[in-house]
Design a protein around this motif. Structure first.
Motif, PDB file in Angstrom:
ATOM      1  N   TYR A  82       0.853  -1.186   0.000  1.00  0.00           N
ATOM      2  CA  TYR A  82       0.000   0.000   0.000  1.00  0.00           C
ATOM      3  C   TYR A  82       0.892   1.241   0.000  1.00  0.00           C
ATOM      4  O   TYR A  82       1.730   1.408   0.882  1.00  0.00           O
ATOM      5  CB  TYR A  82      -0.888   0.032   1.248  1.00  0.00           C
ATOM      6  CG  TYR A  82      -2.129  -0.817   1.174  1.00  0.00           C
ATOM      7  CD1 TYR A  82      -2.719  -1.125  -0.042  1.00  0.00           C
ATOM      8  CD2 TYR A  82      -2.721  -1.310   2.326  1.00  0.00           C
ATOM      9  CE1 TYR A  82      -3.861  -1.889  -0.105  1.00  0.00           C
ATOM     10  CE2 TYR A  82      -3.868  -2.077   2.278  1.00  0.00           C
ATOM     11  CZ  TYR A  82      -4.426  -2.371   1.042  1.00  0.00           C
ATOM     12  OH  TYR A  82      -5.563  -3.142   0.978  1.00  0.00           O
ATOM     13  N   GLU A  83       0.691   2.090  -0.976  1.00  0.00           N
ATOM     14  CA  GLU A  83       1.405   3.362  -1.011  1.00  0.00           C
ATOM     15  C   GLU A  83       0.608   4.402  -0.232  1.00  0.00           C
ATOM     16  O   GLU A  83      -0.606   4.513  -0.396  1.00  0.00           O
ATOM     17  CB  GLU A  83       1.596   3.814  -2.471  1.00  0.00           C
ATOM     18  CG  GLU A  83       2.381   2.825  -3.332  1.00  0.00           C
ATOM     19  CD  GLU A  83       3.819   2.659  -2.878  1.00  0.00           C
ATOM     20  OE1 GLU A  83       4.300   3.563  -2.162  1.00  0.00           O
ATOM     21  OE2 GLU A  83       4.434   1.640  -3.214  1.00  0.00           O
ATOM     22  N   ASP A  84       1.284   5.129   0.638  1.00  0.00           N
ATOM     23  CA  ASP A  84       0.651   6.150   1.487  1.00  0.00           C
ATOM     24  C   ASP A  84      -0.553   5.575   2.245  1.00  0.00           C
ATOM     25  O   ASP A  84      -1.674   6.082   2.143  1.00  0.00           O
ATOM     26  CB  ASP A  84       0.202   7.356   0.645  1.00  0.00           C
ATOM     27  CG  ASP A  84       1.355   7.990  -0.115  1.00  0.00           C
ATOM     28  OD1 ASP A  84       2.475   8.017   0.447  1.00  0.00           O
ATOM     29  OD2 ASP A  84       1.141   8.435  -1.252  1.00  0.00           O
ATOM     30  N   PRO A  85      -0.348   4.505   3.040  1.00  0.00           N
ATOM     31  CA  PRO A  85      -1.483   3.878   3.724  1.00  0.00           C
ATOM     32  C   PRO A  85      -1.979   4.715   4.903  1.00  0.00           C
ATOM     33  O   PRO A  85      -1.216   5.421   5.561  1.00  0.00           O
ATOM     34  CB  PRO A  85      -0.901   2.552   4.207  1.00  0.00           C
ATOM     35  CG  PRO A  85       0.548   2.845   4.421  1.00  0.00           C
ATOM     36  CD  PRO A  85       0.930   3.831   3.348  1.00  0.00           C
ATOM     37  N   VAL A  86      -3.280   4.612   5.146  1.00  0.00           N
ATOM     38  CA  VAL A  86      -3.900   5.207   6.327  1.00  0.00           C
ATOM     39  C   VAL A  86      -4.688   4.110   7.028  1.00  0.00           C
ATOM     40  O   VAL A  86      -5.626   3.558   6.458  1.00  0.00           O
ATOM     41  CB  VAL A  86      -4.823   6.380   5.947  1.00  0.00           C
ATOM     42  CG1 VAL A  86      -5.501   6.923   7.202  1.00  0.00           C
ATOM     43  CG2 VAL A  86      -4.041   7.482   5.241  1.00  0.00           C
ATOM     44  N   CYS A  87      -4.291   3.769   8.261  1.00  0.00           N
ATOM     45  CA  CYS A  87      -4.926   2.676   9.006  1.00  0.00           C
ATOM     46  C   CYS A  87      -5.588   3.219  10.268  1.00  0.00           C
ATOM     47  O   CYS A  87      -4.999   4.029  10.988  1.00  0.00           O
ATOM     48  CB  CYS A  87      -3.900   1.610   9.381  1.00  0.00           C
ATOM     49  SG  CYS A  87      -3.177   0.730   7.972  1.00  0.00           S
ATOM     50  N   THR A  88      -6.811   2.765  10.513  1.00  0.00           N
ATOM     51  CA  THR A  88      -7.543   3.153  11.724  1.00  0.00           C
ATOM     52  C   THR A  88      -8.017   1.907  12.450  1.00  0.00           C
ATOM     53  O   THR A  88      -8.262   0.860  11.829  1.00  0.00           O
ATOM     54  CB  THR A  88      -8.760   4.032  11.379  1.00  0.00           C
ATOM     55  OG1 THR A  88      -9.606   3.319  10.456  1.00  0.00           O
ATOM     56  CG2 THR A  88      -8.322   5.345  10.737  1.00  0.00           C
ATOM     57  N   ASP A  89      -8.130   2.025  13.775  1.00  0.00           N
ATOM     58  CA  ASP A  89      -8.607   0.890  14.579  1.00  0.00           C
ATOM     59  C   ASP A  89     -10.072   0.602  14.271  1.00  0.00           C
ATOM     60  O   ASP A  89     -10.876   1.512  14.064  1.00  0.00           O
ATOM     61  CB  ASP A  89      -8.458   1.203  16.063  1.00  0.00           C
ATOM     62  CG  ASP A  89      -7.004   1.296  16.487  1.00  0.00           C
ATOM     63  OD1 ASP A  89      -6.159   0.690  15.797  1.00  0.00           O
ATOM     64  OD2 ASP A  89      -6.716   1.977  17.486  1.00  0.00           O
ATOM     65  N   ARG A  90     -10.394  -0.678  14.246  1.00  0.00           N
ATOM     66  CA  ARG A  90     -11.778  -1.074  14.010  1.00  0.00           C
ATOM     67  C   ARG A  90     -12.632  -0.817  15.261  1.00  0.00           C
ATOM     68  O   ARG A  90     -12.189  -1.025  16.385  1.00  0.00           O
ATOM     69  CB  ARG A  90     -11.858  -2.563  13.653  1.00  0.00           C
ATOM     70  CG  ARG A  90     -11.343  -2.911  12.267  1.00  0.00           C
ATOM     71  CD  ARG A  90     -11.511  -4.397  12.023  1.00  0.00           C
ATOM     72  NE  ARG A  90     -11.101  -4.773  10.681  1.00  0.00           N
ATOM     73  CZ  ARG A  90     -11.898  -4.771   9.626  1.00  0.00           C
ATOM     74  NH1 ARG A  90     -13.168  -4.402   9.768  1.00  0.00           N
ATOM     75  NH2 ARG A  90     -11.458  -5.136   8.438  1.00  0.00           N
ATOM     76  N   CYS A  91     -13.872  -0.402  15.039  1.00  0.00           N
ATOM     77  CA  CYS A  91     -14.883  -0.314  16.092  1.00  0.00           C
ATOM     78  C   CYS A  91     -14.421   0.518  17.291  1.00  0.00           C
ATOM     79  O   CYS A  91     -14.490   0.088  18.444  1.00  0.00           O
ATOM     80  CB  CYS A  91     -15.291  -1.713  16.551  1.00  0.00           C
ATOM     81  SG  CYS A  91     -15.895  -2.775  15.220  1.00  0.00           S
ATOM     82  N   THR A  92     -13.904   1.710  17.010  1.00  0.00           N
ATOM     83  CA  THR A  92     -13.483   2.601  18.097  1.00  0.00           C
ATOM     84  C   THR A  92     -14.292   3.894  18.124  1.00  0.00           C
ATOM     85  O   THR A  92     -14.036   4.748  18.955  1.00  0.00           O
ATOM     86  CB  THR A  92     -11.991   2.952  17.955  1.00  0.00           C
ATOM     87  OG1 THR A  92     -11.754   3.488  16.641  1.00  0.00           O
ATOM     88  CG2 THR A  92     -11.126   1.725  18.163  1.00  0.00           C
ATOM     89  N   SER A  93     -15.242   4.059  17.226  1.00  0.00           N
ATOM     90  CA  SER A  93     -16.068   5.274  17.206  1.00  0.00           C
ATOM     91  C   SER A  93     -17.541   4.897  17.158  1.00  0.00           C
ATOM     92  O   SER A  93     -18.302   5.374  16.313  1.00  0.00           O
ATOM     93  CB  SER A  93     -15.688   6.144  15.994  1.00  0.00           C
ATOM     94  OG  SER A  93     -14.324   6.503  16.041  1.00  0.00           O
ATOM     95  N   LEU A  94     -17.941   4.026  18.072  1.00  0.00           N
ATOM     96  CA  LEU A  94     -19.309   3.540  18.081  1.00  0.00           C
ATOM     97  C   LEU A  94     -20.241   4.560  18.734  1.00  0.00           C
ATOM     98  O   LEU A  94     -19.865   5.255  19.676  1.00  0.00           O
ATOM     99  CB  LEU A  94     -19.387   2.221  18.853  1.00  0.00           C
ATOM    100  CG  LEU A  94     -18.463   1.091  18.373  1.00  0.00           C
ATOM    101  CD1 LEU A  94     -18.603  -0.109  19.298  1.00  0.00           C
ATOM    102  CD2 LEU A  94     -18.775   0.704  16.944  1.00  0.00           C
TER     103      LEU A  94
END
Length: 461
Positions: free
Chosen positions: A225-237
């Protein structure tokens, strides 16, 4: 040149009739049937009758209970969880599945729901994810490296080897972690990722030792992945008044009431409700949900429940079960109240093996060996316990089918063996061989001592 003369017929012999020829064929057929049925009876007594008798003697309890896989270990192949051929047990190590065993929960029906959402969530932490060191050998297959079969989304970072691998110029390698269950990543997926400076796509023990970044892998073929952006799953419920945890999805939203066996056990005037269900079905509009095998119904303070934004907080709430919906644990039991064993060996049947030779155990292990170490929910499946032993449970059991197979494997070859033997005895009483070696039917002819036809009476001179 004269006509060739036929050899003279044996004096006193018998010519075989059509009945005698058919009787000869019948004897051959009965001999063949007796041999086949005898071998079949011996073979089936080992692979069908004996295991079926052991299964019935064990008195497995119906209906089934529920197993949740805890771990998979290598153990003794004398009694594995599932072996492909019962006569080849022993020798090498085999995977053995251990599970938590409990009674089934209840069925809960939610009605008049709105704003229901669903998402796959995982409570796994980053340092608990599956890790693969690309320079190391696979523990299960010495011919492959740990990164030869990378799948899904991987977070790869450089690390130092304890011992430099022969054939490599450096003692650095890559440590790749499976973050599929805990992260959602987006980015530019390069068309031809250079997993090594030479652009080799397939990972092995000698390649993929300089990976750095987020990769999408399929059977060891990785794209970066070029310039990846990763966020945690199920943290803004944003919770409503209901939270339902299932093995595949977490569902949350607002419902007006919940029923168990037609009795309303909760409504929207009560405190918010969270619970665990093994399976969940909903109607097309999503206004009615039916959960099967539901446990740990837990009430929570409305203010605290509305502040929950993380999936792990829901799991902690269910595990604690501080304020159960049903204090008697009858309409909606807690997991502790229905627990049978917290770690029992799971086998496909009482022998721990099958004789179908159709890779049945491969499919069984693929399903039952999911222990959650990849961040997914562990496998949940029906199993059967026996009062004779608490050291194991089985997954494949059907008493009526077992009885039918045992009777069929006993009666059919036994009946054929008895029938063929009786026919041979009867034929032995009705046939004979004359002095010329010719087969004949005794009742069909008047006999003399030598088995020939009785000569016609001569008239007096």
């Amino acid at each position: 040149m004269g006509k060739k003369k036929e050899p003279p017929k044996p004096t006193g012999g018998l010519e075989q009739s059509g009945i005698e020829k058919r009787l000869c064929n019948c004897i051959c057929l009965c001999q063949l049937m007796s041999i086949i049925s005898g071998v079949a009876l011996l073979y089936l007594s080992v692979i069908v009758v004996s295991p079926a008798k052991q299964t019935l003697d064990a008195q497995f309890v119906e209906p089934s209970v529920v197993c949740t896989t805890l771990r998979v270990e290598d153990g003794d192949c004398e009694l594995p969880s599932c072996g492909e051929w019962c006569m080849s047990k022993g020798g090498t190590n085999c995977p053995i599945v251990y599970a938590k065993v409990r009674h089934k929960g209840t069925t809960v029906r939610f009605s008049q729901c709105s704003g229901m959402q669903s998402r796959f969530c995982s409570a796994q932490k980053f340092n608990e994810t599956q890790s693969f060191v690309c320079s190391e050998k696979d523990k299960k297959d010495d011919k492959r490296g740990q990164c030869d079969r990378l799948n899904r989304i991987m977070d790869c970072r450089p690390t130092r080897m304890e011992k430099k691998l022969e054939g490599l110029r450096t003692n650095m390698t890559s440590l790749c972690r499976n973050i599929t269950a805990i992260k959602e990543c987006v980015g530019k997926n390069s068309s031809s990722s250079a997993v090594t400076p030479q652009g080799i796509m397939a990972c092995s023990q000698y390649t993929c030792n300089d990976l750095k970044g987020i990769y999408e892998c399929i059977n060891g073929n990785c794209k970066k992945y070029e310039d990846p952006v990763c966020t945690d799953r199920c943290t803004s419920l944003k919770m409503g008044n209901v939270g339902i945890v299932t093995p595949n999805l977490f569902r949350w939203g607002t419902c007006e009431q919940a029923e168990v066996n037609g009795t309303v056990v909760w409504n929207d005037e009560d405190k918010p409700l969270s619970l665990y269900c093994s399976r969940m079905e909903e109607n097309e509009s999503g206004t009615e949900l039916t959960g099967e095998d539901c446990l740990n119904g837990t009430l929570d303070n409305p203010d605290h429940f509305s502040d929950i934004t993380n999936y792990t907080e829901i799991l902690a709430l269910l595990d604690e079960n501080a304020e159960p919906l049903d204090v008697t644990h009858t309409a909606l039991p807690s997991e502790r109240s229905v627990l049978i064993s917290n770690g029992t060996k799971v086998m496909i049947n009482i022998q721990g093996c099958v004789n179908t030779l159709q890779k049945e155990c491969t499919a069984w292990l693929d399903e039952k060996s999911r222990d959650g170490n990849d961040g997914m929910h562990p496998a949940v499946y029906p199993c059967y316990v026996t009062p004779e032993s608490t050291s194991y449970v089985v997954t494949n059991y059907n008493r009526s089918k077992t009885v039918f197979q045992m009777v069929l494997a006993t009666v059919v070859p036994s009946a054929l063996l008895i029938l063929s033997c009786c026919c041979l005895v009867l034929c032995g009483k009705t046939v004979g061989v004359n002095e010329f070696g010719l087969f004949f039917c005794k009742p069909c002819h008047k006999q003399e001592g030598d088995g020939g036809k009785q000569p016609a009476k001569q008239s007096a001179p």
